[in-house]
Design a protein around this motif. Structure first.
Motif, PDB file in Angstrom:
ATOM      1  N   ILE A  70       0.835  -1.207   0.000  1.00  0.00           N
ATOM      2  CA  ILE A  70       0.000   0.000   0.000  1.00  0.00           C
ATOM      3  C   ILE A  70       0.866   1.253   0.000  1.00  0.00           C
ATOM      4  O   ILE A  70       0.603   2.203  -0.740  1.00  0.00           O
ATOM      5  N   THR A  71       1.915   1.251   0.803  1.00  0.00           N
ATOM      6  CA  THR A  71       2.813   2.401   0.865  1.00  0.00           C
ATOM      7  C   THR A  71       3.475   2.643  -0.493  1.00  0.00           C
ATOM      8  O   THR A  71       3.577   3.788  -0.945  1.00  0.00           O
ATOM      9  N   GLY A  72       3.890   1.579  -1.150  1.00  0.00           N
ATOM     10  CA  GLY A  72       4.494   1.698  -2.478  1.00  0.00           C
ATOM     11  C   GLY A  72       3.508   2.231  -3.504  1.00  0.00           C
ATOM     12  O   GLY A  72       3.863   3.055  -4.360  1.00  0.00           O
ATOM     13  N   LYS A  73       2.276   1.767  -3.398  1.00  0.00           N
ATOM     14  CA  LYS A  73       1.247   2.219  -4.330  1.00  0.00           C
ATOM     15  C   LYS A  73       0.946   3.708  -4.139  1.00  0.00           C
ATOM     16  O   LYS A  73       0.798   4.449  -5.105  1.00  0.00           O
ATOM     17  N   ILE A  74       0.884   4.147  -2.882  1.00  0.00           N
ATOM     18  CA  ILE A  74       0.663   5.561  -2.587  1.00  0.00           C
ATOM     19  C   ILE A  74       1.809   6.397  -3.159  1.00  0.00           C
ATOM     20  O   ILE A  74       1.575   7.441  -3.782  1.00  0.00           O
ATOM     21  N   LYS A  75       3.037   5.922  -2.991  1.00  0.00           N
ATOM     22  CA  LYS A  75       4.196   6.648  -3.500  1.00  0.00           C
ATOM     23  C   LYS A  75       4.133   6.777  -5.022  1.00  0.00           C
ATOM     24  O   LYS A  75       4.377   7.854  -5.570  1.00  0.00           O
ATOM     25  N   ASP A 130      -6.556   8.667  -0.748  1.00  0.00           N
ATOM     26  CA  ASP A 130      -7.335   8.736   0.497  1.00  0.00           C
ATOM     27  C   ASP A 130      -7.808   7.349   0.909  1.00  0.00           C
ATOM     28  O   ASP A 130      -7.752   6.987   2.089  1.00  0.00           O
ATOM     29  N   SER A 131      -8.258   6.575  -0.047  1.00  0.00           N
ATOM     30  CA  SER A 131      -8.724   5.220   0.230  1.00  0.00           C
ATOM     31  C   SER A 131      -7.584   4.344   0.749  1.00  0.00           C
ATOM     32  O   SER A 131      -7.751   3.591   1.715  1.00  0.00           O
ATOM     33  N   LEU A 132      -6.428   4.448   0.117  1.00  0.00           N
ATOM     34  CA  LEU A 132      -5.278   3.646   0.546  1.00  0.00           C
ATOM     35  C   LEU A 132      -4.795   4.070   1.930  1.00  0.00           C
ATOM     36  O   LEU A 132      -4.401   3.225   2.742  1.00  0.00           O
ATOM     37  N   LYS A 133      -4.843   5.363   2.215  1.00  0.00           N
ATOM     38  CA  LYS A 133      -4.456   5.838   3.542  1.00  0.00           C
ATOM     39  C   LYS A 133      -5.411   5.301   4.606  1.00  0.00           C
ATOM     40  O   LYS A 133      -4.991   4.961   5.714  1.00  0.00           O
ATOM     41  N   LEU A 160      -4.916  -1.018   9.131  1.00  0.00           N
ATOM     42  CA  LEU A 160      -3.830  -1.958   9.440  1.00  0.00           C
ATOM     43  C   LEU A 160      -3.123  -1.576  10.734  1.00  0.00           C
ATOM     44  O   LEU A 160      -2.644  -2.439  11.468  1.00  0.00           O
ATOM     45  N   ASP A 161      -3.048  -0.284  11.021  1.00  0.00           N
ATOM     46  CA  ASP A 161      -2.390   0.187  12.226  1.00  0.00           C
ATOM     47  C   ASP A 161      -3.181  -0.112  13.493  1.00  0.00           C
ATOM     48  O   ASP A 161      -2.620  -0.263  14.569  1.00  0.00           O
TER      49      ASP A 161
END
Length: 65
Positions: free
Chosen positions: A8-13, A54-57, A63-64
């Motif tokens: 997810i972090t990679g996709k956001i980047k 926004d959705s990915l965040k 997850l957190d």
């Protein structure tokens, strides 16, 4: 979970990088009918990408917790 977080972090980047390019490119369009249509398409892409971020965040936040 850590693999999902990395994904997810990679996709956001990647989306943010695309956004930067698109927002920069919009400034180069001249004022004509054809360029206005292209400009509208890019604005739609930008809007859609921001929604996806926004959705990915939100997924990361889940997850957190």
């Amino acid at each position: 979970l850590s693999k999902e977080r990395i994904f997810i972090t990679g996709k956001i980047k990647k989306i943010k990088e695309d956004l930067d390019v698109w927002e920069n490119n919009i400034g180069f369009f001249s004022n004509s009918k054809q360029s206005n249509k292209l400009k509208e398409e890019f604005e739609h892409k930008i809007s859609k990408a921001k929604s996806e971020i926004d959705s990915l965040k939100a997924k990361l936040k889940l997850l957190d917790s």
